[in-house]
Design a protein around this motif. Structure first.
Motif, short mmCIF file in Angstrom:
data_model
loop_
_atom_site.label_atom_id
_atom_site.label_comp_id
_atom_site.label_asym_id
_atom_site.label_seq_id
_atom_site.Cartn_x
_atom_site.Cartn_y
_atom_site.Cartn_z
N TYR A 31 0.84 -1.19 0.00
CA TYR A 31 0.00 0.00 0.00
C TYR A 31 0.87 1.25 0.00
CZ TYR A 31 -4.27 -2.66 0.83
OH TYR A 31 -5.33 -3.50 0.70
N ALA B 252 1.41 -5.77 2.22
CA ALA B 252 0.23 -6.32 2.89
C ALA B 252 0.02 -7.76 2.44
CB ALA B 252 -1.00 -5.47 2.57
N PRO C 15 -5.50 -14.35 10.95
CA PRO C 15 -5.92 -13.32 11.91
C PRO C 15 -6.15 -11.96 11.24
CG PRO C 15 -3.60 -13.91 12.23
CD PRO C 15 -4.13 -14.82 11.19
N SER C 16 -6.77 -11.07 11.97
CA SER C 16 -7.09 -9.74 11.44
C SER C 16 -5.81 -9.05 10.94
CB SER C 16 -7.73 -8.91 12.55
OG SER C 16 -8.11 -7.67 12.02
N GLY C 17 -5.89 -8.49 9.74
CA GLY C 17 -4.77 -7.74 9.20
C GLY C 17 -3.73 -8.58 8.47
N CYS C 18 -4.00 -9.88 8.29
CA CYS C 18 -2.99 -10.74 7.66
C CYS C 18 -2.98 -10.63 6.14
CB CYS C 18 -3.21 -12.20 8.07
SG CYS C 18 -4.68 -12.93 7.34
N GLY C 19 -3.97 -9.94 5.57
CA GLY C 19 -3.95 -9.73 4.12
C GLY C 19 -4.99 -10.51 3.33
N LYS C 20 -6.01 -11.03 4.00
CA LYS C 20 -7.04 -11.82 3.33
C LYS C 20 -7.82 -10.98 2.33
CE LYS C 20 -9.13 -12.75 7.23
NZ LYS C 20 -8.26 -12.09 8.22
N SER C 21 -8.38 -9.86 2.84
CA SER C 21 -9.21 -9.02 1.96
C SER C 21 -8.37 -8.45 0.84
CB SER C 21 -9.85 -7.88 2.75
OG SER C 21 -10.74 -8.40 3.71
N THR C 22 -7.12 -8.07 1.14
CA THR C 22 -6.25 -7.52 0.11
C THR C 22 -6.03 -8.55 -1.00
OG1 THR C 22 -5.17 -6.14 1.77
CG2 THR C 22 -4.01 -6.42 -0.31
N GLU D 276 -15.97 -12.60 4.02
CA GLU D 276 -16.70 -12.72 5.29
C GLU D 276 -18.20 -12.48 5.11
OE1 GLU D 276 -14.93 -12.19 8.73
OE2 GLU D 276 -12.91 -11.76 8.01
N1 LIG Z 1 -6.28 0.94 1.86
C1 LIG Z 1 -5.25 0.63 2.65
N2 LIG Z 1 -4.19 1.44 2.81
C2 LIG Z 1 -3.13 1.11 3.59
N3 LIG Z 1 -3.03 -0.04 4.27
C3 LIG Z 1 -4.07 -0.91 4.17
C4 LIG Z 1 -5.22 -0.62 3.37
N4 LIG Z 1 -6.08 -1.67 3.47
C5 LIG Z 1 -5.47 -2.56 4.29
N5 LIG Z 1 -4.28 -2.12 4.73
C6 LIG Z 1 -3.33 -2.84 5.60
O1 LIG Z 1 -2.94 -4.03 4.95
C7 LIG Z 1 -2.90 -5.13 5.85
C8 LIG Z 1 -3.83 -6.23 5.40
O2 LIG Z 1 -5.16 -5.76 5.45
P1 LIG Z 1 -6.41 -6.64 5.03
O3 LIG Z 1 -7.61 -5.76 5.02
O4 LIG Z 1 -6.08 -7.35 3.76
O5 LIG Z 1 -6.48 -7.68 6.23
P2 LIG Z 1 -7.55 -8.82 6.56
O6 LIG Z 1 -6.78 -10.09 6.67
O7 LIG Z 1 -8.65 -8.79 5.57
O8 LIG Z 1 -8.05 -8.42 8.01
P3 LIG Z 1 -9.54 -8.50 8.68
O9 LIG Z 1 -9.71 -9.91 9.16
O10 LIG Z 1 -9.42 -7.55 9.84
O11 LIG Z 1 -10.54 -8.10 7.66
C9 LIG Z 1 -3.24 -4.55 7.22
O12 LIG Z 1 -2.05 -4.30 7.90
C10 LIG Z 1 -3.98 -3.27 6.89
O13 LIG Z 1 -3.78 -2.31 7.89
#
Ligand SMILES: Nc1ncnc2c1ncn2[C@@H]1O[C@H](COP(=O)(O)OP(=O)(O)OP(=O)(O)O)[C@@H](O)[C@H]1O
Ligand SMILES: [Mg+2]
Length: 380
Positions: free
Chosen positions: A13, A20, A39-46, A161
């Protein structure tokens, strides 16, 4: 239908130094249901949004079938996404909500009606087609969101989710419905959840992520039986696997008064890495209780510990959690002078008292060994 291939796909990012998602490599088969979990923030949604075209890919590539979609806009990827907040249009009926994407795409009214009715039948929504979303239950709304994706007949479903707004019971029902529906439609699906039970029950295969790095991608069975490292071992399974660091001794590792045999190769490998200890894992359901007696001499103190004749590891029972089908002992035991927490599944018809001591040994072949330093799996 199509395969999906992530090849060293990376997302950094803007303003961040750490990726990410870091060089993600996954090959998803045609028709497969793959779950991304972690876990939260591991990069799944990305990871999912990179596949959808909603996030730039800064390195590597993504293919759907043999098409390189790495830099294609979302509308050209032939995917349909279901989000956690599947905001339905409140002023439109269920039928209009489901057909909206087709209307935008210029599909004629009769065809839209046919596709919406087909999807409604599959989703058990036929009698609600003329209702507005506010007159539906949470589970029904969720199915409308699924319907919106289904009518588009995409090559790939992406779900982030989608069940997290539902209450516990409805989640369990709906996850079975979604898994069943996916199998019937045979559409390649990438599904994101942070719930490892959901991942294990729904996925053909599960991919575990941590800090943007893929830890393991495997069938639920293999993930459970052969976790690739300490992180996966602790993350998959509930209650979690017991993990204790123990010194390497000849022929095995010491578990209270018993020596648990460990493959020689595993210990040699650990020593080769310069480690003097290994981390041994045993799931709560893989201990055998060798005594269940409240007084086995353990009260006589530390100095006499070595003289005890009781086999196994003496565990002091702190709490017993009974779920009906199972009972779990939450207790403590001593490892090399340190007191460690342990969780042990016991017979729900023969539950020890709080404060009692039970002696346990890991069942043969049910231990896992990991390198203390790297956390990697050492045993087969
Ligand atoms: N638009 C963005 N700009 C900067 N950093 C981002 C952005 N979106 C996500 N991140 C960061 O990238 C990392 C991965 O985020 P992501 O949303 O992919 O996590 P996740 O596994 O889906 O978490 P969750 O279970 O909380 O949904 C995190 O550290 C988050 O803070
Ligand atoms: Mg997310």
């Amino acid at each position: 239908m199509a395969t999906v291939t992530y090849e060293k796909a990376t997302r950094v990012y803007p303003g961040s130094e750490v990726p990410a998602v870091d060089q993600l490599d996954i090959q998803i088969e045609d028709g497969e249901f793959l779950v991304l979990v972690g876990p939260s923030g591991c990069g799944k949604s990305t990871s999912l949004r990179m596949l959808a075209g909603l996030e730039d890919v800064n390195g590597g590539s993504i293919h759907i079938g043999d098409r390189d979609v790495t830099h294609l806009p979302p509308k050209d990827r032939d995917i349909a996404m279901v989000f956690q907040n599947y905001a339905l249009y409140p002023h439109m009926t269920v039928a209009q909500n489901m057909g909206f994407a087709l209307k935008i795409a210029g599909v004629n009214k009769t065809d839209i009606r046919t596709k919406v009715e087909e999807a409604a039948k599959i989703l058990d929504l036929t009698e609600y087609l003329d209702r507005k979303p506010k007159a539906l239950s949470g589970g029904q709304r969720q199915r409308v969101a699924m319907g919106r994706a289904i009518v588009r007949e995409p090559q790939v479903f992406l779900m982030d989710e989608p069940l997290s707004n539902l209450d516990a019971k409805l989640r369990v029902q709906t996850r079975t419905q979604i898994a069943g529906l996916q199998r019937r439609l045979g559409v390649t699906t990438v599904y994101v959840t942070h719930d490892q039970v959901e991942a294990m029950t729904m996925g053909d295969r599960v991919a575990v992520l941590k800090d943007g790095l893929l830890q393991q991608v495997d069938t639920p069975r293999n993930m459970y039986d052969q976790p690739a490292n300490l992180f996966v071992a602790g993350f998959i399974g509930s209650p979690a696997m017991n993990l204790v660091e123990v010194p390497i001794t000849d022929g095995g590792v010491k578990f209270g008064n018993s020596v648990v045999p460990i493959e020689r190769a595993a210990l040699t490998e650990a020593q080769g890495k310069g480690d003097t200890t290994v981390v041994v894992g045993c799931r709560p359901e893989h201990f055998a209780v060798v005594t269940g007696d409240g007084d086995n001499g353990a009260a006589s103190g530390l100095a006499k510990a070595d003289e005890k004749k009781e086999a196994g590891l003496a565990v002091t029972v702190n709490v017993v959690e009974e779920t009906g089908a199972d009972a779990y002992v939450y207790g403590t035991a001593e490892f090399g002078g340190e007191v460690r927490d342990l969780v042990i599944r016991v017979d729900s018809r023969d539950v020890p008292e709080k404060g009692a001591k039970v002696n346990v040994v890991p069942r043969p072949g049910e231990t896992h060994v990991f390198a203390t330093g790297s956390g990697e799996r050492l045993s087969d």
